[in-house]
Design a protein around this motif. Structure first.
Motif, PDB file in Angstrom:
ATOM      1  N   GLN A 190       0.830  -1.205   0.000  1.00  0.00           N
ATOM      2  CA  GLN A 190       0.000   0.000   0.000  1.00  0.00           C
ATOM      3  C   GLN A 190       0.866   1.257   0.000  1.00  0.00           C
ATOM      4  OE1 GLN A 190      -0.269  -2.632   2.056  1.00  0.00           O
ATOM      5  NE2 GLN A 190      -2.403  -3.057   2.610  1.00  0.00           N
ATOM      6  N   LYS A 191       1.917   1.272   0.844  1.00  0.00           N
ATOM      7  CA  LYS A 191       2.825   2.420   0.884  1.00  0.00           C
ATOM      8  C   LYS A 191       3.531   2.595  -0.454  1.00  0.00           C
ATOM      9  CE  LYS A 191       4.005   2.403   5.828  1.00  0.00           C
ATOM     10  NZ  LYS A 191       5.118   2.205   6.807  1.00  0.00           N
ATOM     11  N   LEU A 192       3.963   1.483  -1.028  1.00  0.00           N
ATOM     12  CA  LEU A 192       4.669   1.541  -2.306  1.00  0.00           C
ATOM     13  C   LEU A 192       3.766   2.094  -3.402  1.00  0.00           C
ATOM     14  CD1 LEU A 192       7.305   0.802  -3.829  1.00  0.00           C
ATOM     15  CD2 LEU A 192       6.236  -1.395  -4.353  1.00  0.00           C
ATOM     16  N   ALA A 193       2.524   1.638  -3.438  1.00  0.00           N
ATOM     17  CA  ALA A 193       1.588   2.095  -4.465  1.00  0.00           C
ATOM     18  C   ALA A 193       1.316   3.590  -4.337  1.00  0.00           C
ATOM     19  CB  ALA A 193       0.284   1.308  -4.364  1.00  0.00           C
ATOM     20  N   GLU A 194       1.115   4.057  -3.110  1.00  0.00           N
ATOM     21  CA  GLU A 194       0.840   5.472  -2.885  1.00  0.00           C
ATOM     22  C   GLU A 194       2.049   6.329  -3.248  1.00  0.00           C
ATOM     23  OE1 GLU A 194      -1.478   8.763  -1.853  1.00  0.00           O
ATOM     24  OE2 GLU A 194      -2.029   6.658  -2.145  1.00  0.00           O
ATOM     25  N   LEU A 195       3.238   5.856  -2.881  1.00  0.00           N
ATOM     26  CA  LEU A 195       4.468   6.587  -3.172  1.00  0.00           C
ATOM     27  C   LEU A 195       4.694   6.677  -4.680  1.00  0.00           C
ATOM     28  CD1 LEU A 195       6.798   7.986  -1.732  1.00  0.00           C
ATOM     29  CD2 LEU A 195       7.959   5.774  -1.569  1.00  0.00           C
ATOM     30  N   ALA A 196       4.520   5.564  -5.374  1.00  0.00           N
ATOM     31  CA  ALA A 196       4.700   5.554  -6.825  1.00  0.00           C
ATOM     32  C   ALA A 196       3.702   6.482  -7.506  1.00  0.00           C
ATOM     33  CB  ALA A 196       4.553   4.128  -7.356  1.00  0.00           C
ATOM     34  N   LYS A 197       2.471   6.465  -7.038  1.00  0.00           N
ATOM     35  CA  LYS A 197       1.428   7.327  -7.608  1.00  0.00           C
ATOM     36  C   LYS A 197       1.796   8.800  -7.456  1.00  0.00           C
ATOM     37  CE  LYS A 197      -3.490   8.449  -6.929  1.00  0.00           C
ATOM     38  NZ  LYS A 197      -3.292   9.794  -6.318  1.00  0.00           N
ATOM     39  N   ASN A 198       2.245   9.190  -6.259  1.00  0.00           N
ATOM     40  CA  ASN A 198       2.585  10.592  -6.008  1.00  0.00           C
ATOM     41  C   ASN A 198       3.813  11.031  -6.805  1.00  0.00           C
ATOM     42  OD1 ASN A 198       0.455  10.849  -4.211  1.00  0.00           O
ATOM     43  ND2 ASN A 198       1.702  10.330  -2.422  1.00  0.00           N
ATOM     44  N   ILE A 199       4.770  10.130  -6.976  1.00  0.00           N
ATOM     45  CA  ILE A 199       5.968  10.458  -7.754  1.00  0.00           C
ATOM     46  C   ILE A 199       5.612  10.685  -9.218  1.00  0.00           C
ATOM     47  CG2 ILE A 199       8.125   9.491  -8.669  1.00  0.00           C
ATOM     48  CD1 ILE A 199       8.542   8.166  -5.928  1.00  0.00           C
ATOM     49  N   LEU A 200       4.799   9.803  -9.765  1.00  0.00           N
ATOM     50  CA  LEU A 200       4.459   9.891 -11.184  1.00  0.00           C
ATOM     51  C   LEU A 200       3.564  11.087 -11.499  1.00  0.00           C
ATOM     52  CD1 LEU A 200       3.895   6.114 -11.965  1.00  0.00           C
ATOM     53  CD2 LEU A 200       5.717   7.570 -12.865  1.00  0.00           C
ATOM     54  N   GLU A 201       2.824  11.553 -10.515  1.00  0.00           N
ATOM     55  CA  GLU A 201       1.954  12.707 -10.742  1.00  0.00           C
ATOM     56  C   GLU A 201       2.748  13.984 -10.989  1.00  0.00           C
ATOM     57  OE1 GLU A 201      -0.649  12.860  -7.394  1.00  0.00           O
ATOM     58  OE2 GLU A 201      -2.115  11.477  -8.283  1.00  0.00           O
ATOM     59  N   ASN A 202       3.975  14.038 -10.424  1.00  0.00           N
ATOM     60  CA  ASN A 202       4.800  15.241 -10.601  1.00  0.00           C
ATOM     61  C   ASN A 202       6.270  14.843 -10.538  1.00  0.00           C
ATOM     62  OD1 ASN A 202       5.765  17.828 -10.817  1.00  0.00           O
ATOM     63  ND2 ASN A 202       4.911  18.558  -8.879  1.00  0.00           N
ATOM     64  N   TRP A 203       6.708  14.101 -11.553  1.00  0.00           N
ATOM     65  CA  TRP A 203       8.048  13.510 -11.551  1.00  0.00           C
ATOM     66  C   TRP A 203       9.151  14.545 -11.357  1.00  0.00           C
ATOM     67  CZ3 TRP A 203       9.711   8.463 -11.731  1.00  0.00           C
ATOM     68  CH2 TRP A 203      11.077   8.269 -11.957  1.00  0.00           C
ATOM     69  N   GLU A 204       9.068  15.655 -12.041  1.00  0.00           N
ATOM     70  CA  GLU A 204      10.140  16.648 -12.020  1.00  0.00           C
ATOM     71  C   GLU A 204      10.329  17.280 -10.646  1.00  0.00           C
ATOM     72  OE1 GLU A 204      12.083  16.859 -14.513  1.00  0.00           O
ATOM     73  OE2 GLU A 204      10.826  15.511 -15.707  1.00  0.00           O
ATOM     74  N   ASN A 205       9.297  17.281  -9.828  1.00  0.00           N
ATOM     75  CA  ASN A 205       9.382  17.909  -8.504  1.00  0.00           C
ATOM     76  C   ASN A 205       9.191  16.889  -7.376  1.00  0.00           C
ATOM     77  OD1 ASN A 205       9.615  20.726  -9.455  1.00  0.00           O
ATOM     78  ND2 ASN A 205       7.524  20.398 -10.199  1.00  0.00           N
ATOM     79  N   SER A 206       9.646  15.667  -7.629  1.00  0.00           N
ATOM     80  CA  SER A 206       9.407  14.599  -6.644  1.00  0.00           C
ATOM     81  C   SER A 206      10.702  14.072  -6.032  1.00  0.00           C
ATOM     82  CB  SER A 206       8.648  13.444  -7.305  1.00  0.00           C
ATOM     83  OG  SER A 206       9.436  12.865  -8.347  1.00  0.00           O
ATOM     84  N   ALA A 207      11.728  14.921  -5.943  1.00  0.00           N
ATOM     85  CA  ALA A 207      13.038  14.466  -5.457  1.00  0.00           C
ATOM     86  C   ALA A 207      12.947  13.847  -4.063  1.00  0.00           C
ATOM     87  CB  ALA A 207      14.028  15.627  -5.460  1.00  0.00           C
ATOM     88  N   GLU A 208      12.226  14.483  -3.152  1.00  0.00           N
ATOM     89  CA  GLU A 208      12.131  13.963  -1.783  1.00  0.00           C
ATOM     90  C   GLU A 208      11.376  12.635  -1.755  1.00  0.00           C
ATOM     91  OE1 GLU A 208      10.582  16.774   0.957  1.00  0.00           O
ATOM     92  OE2 GLU A 208      12.142  18.270   0.578  1.00  0.00           O
ATOM     93  N   LEU A 209      10.335  12.549  -2.546  1.00  0.00           N
ATOM     94  CA  LEU A 209       9.573  11.302  -2.599  1.00  0.00           C
ATOM     95  C   LEU A 209      10.405  10.183  -3.218  1.00  0.00           C
ATOM     96  CD1 LEU A 209       6.062  12.593  -3.750  1.00  0.00           C
ATOM     97  CD2 LEU A 209       6.758  11.885  -1.454  1.00  0.00           C
TER      98      LEU A 209
END
Length: 273
Positions: A190-209
């Motif tokens: 569940q954590k992995l899915a949520e993290l991947a979703k948030n990263i892909l929504e804004n890849w260029e600004n997802s350095a911390e994620l």
């Protein structure tokens, strides 16, 4: 992207120390020898009061994926001619999987154990390519016994009944459970899915994620490598203990994690959001 180094603190885990100092991890002569099981089951292997039709052994069903395991299959894990833990992959609660009766990809409601596929495919590892026959036909799991392509009803009746988990297989109180529980918490699907979703929504600004994802990937890899190194267990058995590696799971969300030294390099697949 900065590297996330292996967390050496896991070496001090009491469960790891206990596991590595015990003379037996129930893995002897390249096989696991498990405790005897009291096998009881309410599963009925008959359809409309008639014995199931004989499988044609054409290989069609096997190419669609290996079976999940049920309580009646525990005896196969206690037999030298049966199934080894290196043949099993754990699909953990929350993982996205293809549900055949539903005909859709859905999150698992509970953990299941499944016969591994071949390479990166789900084609059952026991299917012999040259003959399209099952290499363990006489000792095949329950789902394979009841499955008949011309009549799926018997399989549907037992499909989600009495499925077994890692706790049904390993002896009660086994020290590896502490490690498994921590891994499930830190690397939950569940954590992995949520993290991947948030990263892909804004890849260029997802350095911390992305750093958070790398930490999860490194932990997953390091705990597997450490268990193999310190216990002498085969690397192929880690899919049973910890499920599919996270770099493989995350690829299903559209992120490719390539090993890079002690860490990983991340990139999104073509067409990902």
């Amino acid at each position: 992207m900065q590297d996330v180094q292996e967390d050496k603190r896991i070496l001090a885990k009491p469960a790891l120390i206990s596991l590595f100092t015990q003379p037996s991890t129930r893995y002897v002569n390249n096989r696991y020898y498990l405790q005897k099981f009291s096998l009881t089951s309410n599963i009925n292997l008959k359809s409309d009061n008639k014995v199931m039709k004989e499988c044609k052994q054409c290989g069609t069903c096997c190419r669609k994926g290996g079976p999940a395991l049920h309580s009646q299959d525990l005896q196969l894990l206690n037999s030298e001619s049966g199934i080894d833990l290196t043949d099993i992959v754990t699909l953990r609660k929350g993982e996205m999987v293809y549900d055949q009766p539903e005909g859709a990809v859905v999150p698992l409601k509970s953990e299941i154990l499944k016969i591994k596929g071949t390479g990166q495919e789900w084609v059952c590892k026991f299917l012999a390519p040259s003959t399209q026959a099952c290499r363990i036909y006489k000792n095949r799991p329950l789902e394979c016994q009841v499955l008949f392509c011309g009549d799926p009803e018997p399989l549907l009746k037992i499909y989600d009944k009495e499925r077994i988990t890692r706790k049904d297989v390993l002896p009660e109180g086994h020290p590896v459970f502490e490690i498994i529980e921590e891994h499930d918490q830190k690397c939950s699907p569940q954590k992995l899915a949520e993290l991947a979703k948030n990263i892909l929504e804004n890849w260029e600004n997802s350095a911390e994620l992305q750093v958070d994802l790398l930490e999860m990937l490194v932990y997953d890899k390091s705990i597997r490598d450490l268990l193999v190194e310190k216990s002498g267990l085969p690397a192929d058995s880690m899919d049973f203990f910890f499920g599919r590696s996270l770099n493989r799971v995350v690829s299903g969300f559209g992120i490719i994690a390539t090993p890079n030294g002690n860490s990983f390099s991340l990139r999104k697949t073509k067409g990902s959001a």
